[in-house]
Each structure stands twice: as C-alpha cells, then as structure tokens.
Design a protein around this motif. Structure first.
Motif, short mmCIF file in Angstrom:
data_model
loop_
_atom_site.label_atom_id
_atom_site.label_comp_id
_atom_site.label_asym_id
_atom_site.label_seq_id
_atom_site.Cartn_x
_atom_site.Cartn_y
_atom_site.Cartn_z
N ILE A 3 0.86 -1.19 0.00
CA ILE A 3 0.00 0.00 0.00
C ILE A 3 0.89 1.24 0.00
O ILE A 3 1.67 1.46 0.93
N THR A 4 0.79 2.02 -1.05
CA THR A 4 1.58 3.24 -1.12
C THR A 4 1.00 4.28 -0.16
O THR A 4 -0.17 4.20 0.25
N ASP A 44 0.00 7.30 -0.71
CA ASP A 44 -1.16 7.95 -1.31
C ASP A 44 -2.39 7.04 -1.22
O ASP A 44 -3.51 7.49 -0.91
N LYS A 45 -2.18 5.78 -1.50
CA LYS A 45 -3.29 4.83 -1.45
C LYS A 45 -3.81 4.71 -0.02
O LYS A 45 -5.03 4.63 0.20
N GLN A 46 -2.90 4.72 0.94
CA GLN A 46 -3.30 4.60 2.33
C GLN A 46 -4.15 5.79 2.75
O GLN A 46 -5.16 5.64 3.45
N LEU A 58 -6.00 7.64 0.76
CA LEU A 58 -7.30 7.52 0.10
C LEU A 58 -8.20 6.53 0.84
O LEU A 58 -9.41 6.77 1.00
N GLU A 59 -7.61 5.39 1.27
CA GLU A 59 -8.41 4.40 1.99
C GLU A 59 -8.89 4.95 3.34
O GLU A 59 -10.01 4.65 3.77
N ARG A 106 -10.71 6.23 -7.73
CA ARG A 106 -9.27 6.52 -7.62
C ARG A 106 -8.51 5.33 -7.05
O ARG A 106 -7.35 5.10 -7.36
N LEU A 107 -9.19 4.53 -6.21
CA LEU A 107 -8.57 3.33 -5.65
C LEU A 107 -8.67 2.13 -6.58
O LEU A 107 -8.07 1.08 -6.32
N ASN A 125 -11.48 0.47 -7.18
CA ASN A 125 -12.48 -0.48 -6.69
C ASN A 125 -13.74 -0.45 -7.55
O ASN A 125 -14.03 0.53 -8.18
#
Length: 566
Positions: A508-509, A511-513, A515-516, A563-564, A566
């Motif tokens: 998990i980058t 940025d991704k973290q 966003l989540e 953006r994720l 999903n």
C-alpha cells in the motif's frame, strides 16, 4: 500352443548370477518385448533361447526343426554368396533401401556403414523364413524407411518375435507382452510397453502397501514381546531378591518366558508363511541434457539500460543481471517492451543508451511466437537433422514427453498442427547443447496436457531459461525469479509470480493509504447521516440539509473508489 518351453533356467558368469530360476513358454505368434536395465541379462537369455549357450541348470525344450533368426546387437557382416543374392534376400534388401545391392562388388561389402550392415543382416534373417525372430536393438542405425519397414514386417510375420529394445515407441507399436528381467528374476506382463509401465507401478504400490501392513504387525508383536520380556525380567529379579517367594515368582517368570518364545515362534512362522519383501524402488532414469560449465557465472548484465522508439520510451535507467542456471520469467503489460528486450538480448535490436553485456561464449536458442517458418515439406526427424543414434533417441524421448506421438515424426511438417511444430522447435533447442533458452509464449499453441508435459521436460534443462508468457501456471511453476517491466523500468525480483502478485496486493503506497483512510471516514459519515435521517420528517429543514449532505458524501465516496480502482 507353445513352441518353446523353458523351466528353472539358471546362468552364472563366474561368481556373478545373471539368471535365477526362470520359467516361461513361447507361443506361436507371441510378440514379446524383453526389457531390463543394462546388464540385467537380456542378451544372455536371448542366447539361451537361440541355443548359442547352455544354461547352468534347467531345461529348454524346442523343436529341432524350428528355425530361429537372431539379429545381434553388434552386426559384423560377412559375404555369403549362397544366401546374400537369393531372390528373397534381394527383395528384402530392396525394401530396406538397398536397391542396387545385387550389383555390388565384393569390395563394396567390406566397406559398409553401420546402417547398411544392419539392413543386410535383417534381409538375410528374413530370407531364412524363421519360426522365431530374436532382434537385439533392431532400430539401431536404421533410418525411418528401415524402421517403418521393420514395423510393417513384424505385423505380417507369421511367427514368434522377441525384441530387445530401449525404444519404447517401437515397442509400443510391435509387442503384446513384456518379459522384464530384474535382479536375475523374470516377470511377465501382458500388453505393450506403456501398459507394462502402468501395471508395474500398480504392482509396486500394492507390494509396498502389503509390506507396510506386515511391518506394522511385526512391530506390534515385537512390542508385546518387549513388554513380556520386561515383566519376565522383573519376575526373575524378584525371585532372586525375595527368598520366600522363589517358587511363586519362578513359576511366573517361566510362564512369561514361555509366552515370549511362543509369540516369537508364531511371528516367525507367520512371516515365513506370508512374507512380503520390501519392493525395490525403480531407479529414476531422467533425461539428461548436456550440462554447461558456466553454472553460477553471470551471463547477462544490464546497467542504466534504456530503449526508445521515436518519441516513445519503453524503459530507462534499468539495472539487472542473469546468472547461469536461473529460470527467470519476464512480465509486464502489453506493449511494455518484453519482446523488444528479448530481441536486444539476441542482438536483433539496438540499445538506446546504457550497457547490455552478454557472455561471448553463450549459446542462445530462441523460440519465437511464430512457428510458421519451418520447412513444411520435411518430416520432424529431417528438420531436426539428427544422424547420431543417441541424439535421435533423445529427440524421440523429448517429443514423447511433450505428448507427440511417434507416427507424427514421419509426417511432413506442413501436415502438423502449430502445437506439434512448437514441440519440434523446442526439441531442437533442447538437444543442441545451448546455454540459454529464450522462450516467447511457448504454450500459445499447446493444449492443457501438453503444457504440463512441456513444463516437465523444460524443468530438466540445466542451463538458463528466460520466459515471456501470459500462462500464469506455466511461468509460476518454472520460474523462481522475475524481470518485471513496470513504471518504465526493468527490475529483477527474487520471487516467483505468485509471490509477486501477493506482494502487489499487500503493498500500500502512502497515497493509497490516505485515500483508503478518507474512504473509511466518508463511510462513517454516511452511516451517521442515514441514522439521523431515519428519525426526521421529510418536511423538516434539518432533513433537507442532511439529504443534501448525504448526496455530497455519496458522490465523494464514488470518486474515492474510482481513484482506488475499486
């Protein structure tokens, strides 16, 4: 009806026992494959049947008028004008491809090749119209015309045939019974060679199971005897230590001794009566490729490697290496430069910048996705251009391991499927003592079973393998290292494809973290708004505010999910 009967044959050479207590019958029109490891006694048994040697013990009953034709493994041809120029001989020789043998001078017969000697010998044997044929490695030195002639003749032959051969395809097409020699013993199987292999494995597994049952029974009885021995020992000690109880403990100790002796006697009788020997596990004969001396040596190394087409950058500033003996999968999205990288390794594509060092002594074989460049009028064997017996045998073995039937080898390549052509190309690569195999989508034209057979064959190759493939199972099974093209860079990873995919999911980058975490917060707010809305009347001002907030939050949630990915 038997035409030869053998009973209790034994044969020793010096101190070495070769054949022990062999009994069998030969029936008219039997087609027998005599098999066994080198030194098992196959030729010795053939010589006994032929009458060239006598057994040390036992009997062989044969009709004295019966003719036996025997092709020795090593053929030393000698001129015999009484037989060689008979009409029958000339006809057989012509069928074998020796069409001008009738005009050969005596000098010509003294300069025969191995194949010509074999054909002359076969023609001579057939010309005698034998009742029993014994052929020791008859396909050695024979070209395919000779092999096909021999198979056809054996089908039409009205007599008994005994074949000694290591060519399982030839055996499968010609025999209906197998005589296996192993450790001086003879075991008989019905069926051709393939059927024999299946039945042999089944018998091994059955015997192993019976042996395991016997060993468990033996261990249980021995455990009981050990317990009785322990009690008997205690009784003997007590008898010595306690003067007043000698008689009682003496009787007890004697009873226990008797029980032990009785159990031991019953165990020995049981084992003697129903003894099952531990089956000898068959030695695994693995197809051996020529091993290179470069093992462990770095054969490819890239430093700051870059490749650009016009204004399009495929990869840049890439660093990686390949050691001899490694199996590496090359993966990346379509258009990322996988095939371009292969062409750079082959010298068919220039580099834009950086360095790409390749060992100068490296022998590279390349299987492209295109198999339409083969000589369609040639057969598989002609295309492989193999003259050595061992290489031809290896080629047949390799092709069979990849699911290609023997009769396909004599068909023009133009009549073969793309998958069969792929197998021929692969076989050529595997037999040519290459150090590096580069395979570009090798399973494209293969069915599921053929892919598994290909995996098994390639897994035995001792050199280096680079594979580009979209076949997940194929590349995951064969490759334990990867060259991954992503973010316009080639990276070396010390893992297989399954481990790489798992790592990607877990990674998990930052940025991704973020966003989540934001998505989690939005979901919490949506739940709170829905809770309040359920308590309000749609006509109230508060309800209208919360409804507008709910619409905004759901839009925000959809954006975050997009953006994720999903």
């Amino acid at each position: 009806m038997f035409i030869l009967q053998a009973r209790n044959l034994k044969k020793h050479f010096g101190e070495k026992p070769v054949l022990e207590d062999l009994s069998f019958d030969l029936n008219k029109n039997d087609r027998i494959g005599l098999v066994g490891a080198n030194g098992a006694g196959k030729t010795t048994l053939a010589n006994l049947i032929y009458g060239d040697i006598e057994p040390d013990q036992g009997t062989i009953n044969r009709n004295p008028q019966m003719r036996i034709g025997y092709l020795l493994q090593s053929v030393d041809y000698t001129v015999n004008d009484d037989n060689q120029l008979s009409a029958e001989f000339l006809e057989r020789a012509s069928e074998l491809g020796l069409k001008k043998v009738h005009s050969w001078q005596e000098e010509r017969f003294s300069h025969l090749s191995g194949g010509e000697k074999l054909k002359i010998a076969l023609a001579q044997i057939w010309a005698t119209n034998p009742d029993i044929l014994i052929l020791d490695e008859p396909t050695n030195h024979l070209d395919f015309q000779g092999v096909n002639w021999l198979m056809n003749q054996l089908q039409e032959f009205n007599g008994t045939v005994i074949l000694i051969s290591h060519d399982r395809y030839f055996l499968d097409k010609t025999i209906t019974k197998v005589f296996e020699l192993d450790l001086g013993k003879l075991t008989i199987y019905n069926g051709n060679y393939s059927t024999y292999r299946i039945e042999k494995q089944k018998r091994y597994e059955d015997q192993l199971h019976q042996y395991d049952v016997q060993q468990k029974y033996k261990a249980r009885v021995e455990g009981q005897m050990a317990q009785l021995q322990q009690w008997a020992g205690k009784a003997h000690r007590t008898m010595r230590d306690q003067e007043g109880f000698k008689e009682y403990h003496g009787v007890k100790a004697k009873k226990l001794d008797n029980a032990i002796n009785s159990k031991m006697k019953r165990l020995n009788q049981e084992l003697e009566k129903n003894k099952v020997d531990k089956p000898i596990e068959e030695k695994k004969v693995r197809f051996q490729f020529e091993a290179s001396k470069k093992r462990g040596k770095r054969i490819v190394e890239a430093k700051s490697l870059s490749k650009t087409f016009s204004n399009r950058m495929l990869f840049k500033e890439s660093h990686f290496y390949v050691n001899h003996g490694e199996r590496i999968g090359i993966i990346g999205p379509n258009g990322s430069g996988k095939t371009t990288l292969l062409n750079m390794l082959l010298g068919n594509e220039t580099i834009t910048s950086g360095e790409l060092s390749i060992s100068a002594s490296l022998n590279i074989a390349y299987l492209s996705q295109d198999v339409a460049d083969m000589p369609i009028s040639q057969t598989a064997i002609e295309a492989l251009n193999l003259s050595e017996k061992d290489k031809l045998f290896q080629a047949r073995t390799t092709l069979a391991n990849m699911g290609m039937k023997a009769d396909k080898l004599t068909q023009p390549i133009g009549t073969l499927s793309l998958g069969e052509r792929t197998r021929i190309k692969l076989t050529n690569m595997l037999l040519c003592e290459n150090d590096l195999l580069i395979l570009d989508e090798p399973t494209n034209h293969l069915d599921l079973a053929s892919r598994e057979q290909l995996e098994e064959t390639i897994s035995k190759f001792p050199g280096t393998i680079l594979i580009v493939s979209h076949d997940y199972y194929f590349i995951n099974k064969l490759c334990n290292k990867l060259l991954v093209i992503e973010d316009r860079k080639i990276k070396r990873l010390e893992m297989n494809l399954e481990q790489y995919e798992l790592k990607k999911k877990q990674q998990i980058t930052p940025d991704k973290q973020l966003l989540e975490e934001e998505l989690l917060r939005v979901n919490t707010e949506i739940s709170a708004v829905l809770g309040e809305l359920s308590l309000l009347s749609p006509e109230s001002e508060k309800y209208k505010e919360l409804d507008a907030s709910f619409l905004s939050l759901t839009k925000n949630k959809q954006d975050l999910m997009n953006r994720l990915g999903n």
